[in-house]
Write an enzyme that holds these catalytic residues in place. Structure first.
Site, PDB file in Angstrom:
ATOM      1  N   GLU A   1       0.836  -1.209   0.000  1.00  0.00           N
ATOM      2  CA  GLU A   1       0.000   0.000   0.000  1.00  0.00           C
ATOM      3  C   GLU A   1       0.867   1.254   0.000  1.00  0.00           C
ATOM      4  OE1 GLU A   1      -2.503  -1.139  -1.088  1.00  0.00           O
ATOM      5  OE2 GLU A   1      -4.149  -0.859   0.311  1.00  0.00           O
TER       6      GLU A   1
ATOM      7  N   THR B   1      -4.803   6.040  -6.467  1.00  0.00           N
ATOM      8  CA  THR B   1      -4.978   6.321  -5.030  1.00  0.00           C
ATOM      9  C   THR B   1      -4.109   7.494  -4.601  1.00  0.00           C
ATOM     10  OG1 THR B   1      -5.433   4.000  -4.680  1.00  0.00           O
ATOM     11  CG2 THR B   1      -4.900   5.260  -2.730  1.00  0.00           C
TER      12      THR B   1
HETATM   13  N1  HSE Z   1      -8.244   4.946   2.923  1.00  0.00           N
HETATM   14  C1  HSE Z   1      -7.637   4.963   1.641  1.00  0.00           C
HETATM   15  C2  HSE Z   1      -7.972   6.273   0.955  1.00  0.00           C
HETATM   16  C3  HSE Z   1      -8.122   3.816   0.818  1.00  0.00           C
HETATM   17  O1  HSE Z   1      -9.123   6.694   1.039  1.00  0.00           O
HETATM   18  O2  HSE Z   1      -7.096   6.872   0.346  1.00  0.00           O
HETATM   19  C4  HSE Z   1      -7.489   3.723  -0.519  1.00  0.00           C
HETATM   20  O3  HSE Z   1      -7.996   2.619  -1.203  1.00  0.00           O
END
Ligand code: HSE
Length: 306
Positions: free
Chosen positions: A128, A181
């Protein structure tokens, strides 16, 4: 020792409105199918046999996640990962989490389970970090543990499985576009006013209470996001219209799934969840936007061997 295993790693909805970076759940829908082979090469090789255009080098999330696990197990270990099926990258339903969680889960199974769920989440977080610049566990936690999870703390990592009503269903719709993201995250302010934090904390706490108490009305009024939704909703085509469309079909709550562009709604039956998904997709199609749609209960099953 068996040296190869195939896993299914499910899609997940994170944030869940009021739980930015701390809440998420698994659902029955798309997933990654990965084959993991452990060897003594010291190298990590990734082979992509899926339809998705993804890197196979060190820019694949599997790389840092597996490297973290293997180097703790034994530096001589290497792995080959064959990606047979892939959740669409940039969909907001935990595509990167499914890959990194699936790879570390499979490797752990082959090594005789030396690591627990929390350690696996910690390894998967390295993936991540690679894609979003920040290690957030709200997708990898439910992907590994199944069900609904809450990240109480990142340092140290503390993740809690939250009980949820058996008849809480979700509709998930993925409009056919990709969002990075890292870009969606850059839109979210790095700090908020105390008054915003107070409201967000109230909603997040009430959402957890609603899940535990099986109080759907409380769940409905607690899926409220003052942090990410206002900053991101313009990235999702016709967001306000599809939200209204979902609510008009009986959705208890509606919000962005993860960093988008997918959206999710909660409701209290499979039939309603299907109708809501269909109605959101139909509303988008009238505007010329295709989408993929899913409807399921929150799934207690996380990543698993198939
Ligand atoms: N919590 C993260 C965001 C999840 O909202 O950026 C990303 O998939």
């Amino acid at each position: 020792m068996k040296n190869s295993v195939k896993v299914f790693s499910p899609g997940t909805v994170s944030n869940v409105g009021s739980g930015y970076d701390i809440m998420g759940f698994a659902f029955d829908g798309p997933g990654d199918i990965l084959e993991i082979i452990i060897d003594r090469s010291g190298e990590i090789i990734i082979e992509n046999r899926s339809d998705s255009d993804i890197p196979c080098d060190e820019n694949n999330v599997i790389h840092p996640a597996l490297r973290a696990l293997l180097s703790q197990a034994d530096k001589e270990y290497g792995a080959r990962v064959i990606i047979h099926r892939k959740i669409s990258p940039g969909s907001g339903i935990g595509s990167s989490a499914a890959s990194s969680a699936g790879a570390v889960f499979g490797a752990n199974a082959l090594l005789g389970m030396p690591f627990n769920d929390l350690e696996l989440i910690d390894f998967a977080l390295q993936g991540e970090k690679l894609v979003s610049g920040q290690a957030h566990a709200d997708n990898v936690a439910p992907c590994i543990m199944g069900g609904f999870t809450l990240v109480r703390s990142y340092k140290p990592l503390d993740v809690i499985s939250i009980p949820y009503p058996a008849d809480l269903y979700c509709s998930v719709v993925h409009p056919a576009l990709q969002l990075k993201t890292s870009e969606s995250r850059s839109l979210v302010k790095s700090s908020v006013a105390t008054s915003t934090a107070v409201q967000q904390t109230g909603n997040a706490s009430a959402l957890i209470a609603g899940l535990i108490l099986n109080d759907k009305k409380l769940i409905a009024r607690s899926v409220v996001d003052l942090i990410a939704e206002p900053a991101r909703k313009h990235l999702i085509p016709y967001y306000d219209e599809i939200k209204a469309a979902a609510i008009s079909k009986g959705a208890l709550a509606f919000n962005i799934s993860g960093s988008g562009p997918s959206v999710f709604a909660f409701t209290d039956s499979q039939e309603k969840a299907e109708n809501i998904s269909e109605h959101i997709s139909g509303t988008l199609l009238l505007k010329g936007i295709k989408s993929m749609r899913y409807a399921s209960a929150i799934s207690g099953k996380g990543v698993r061997i198939i």
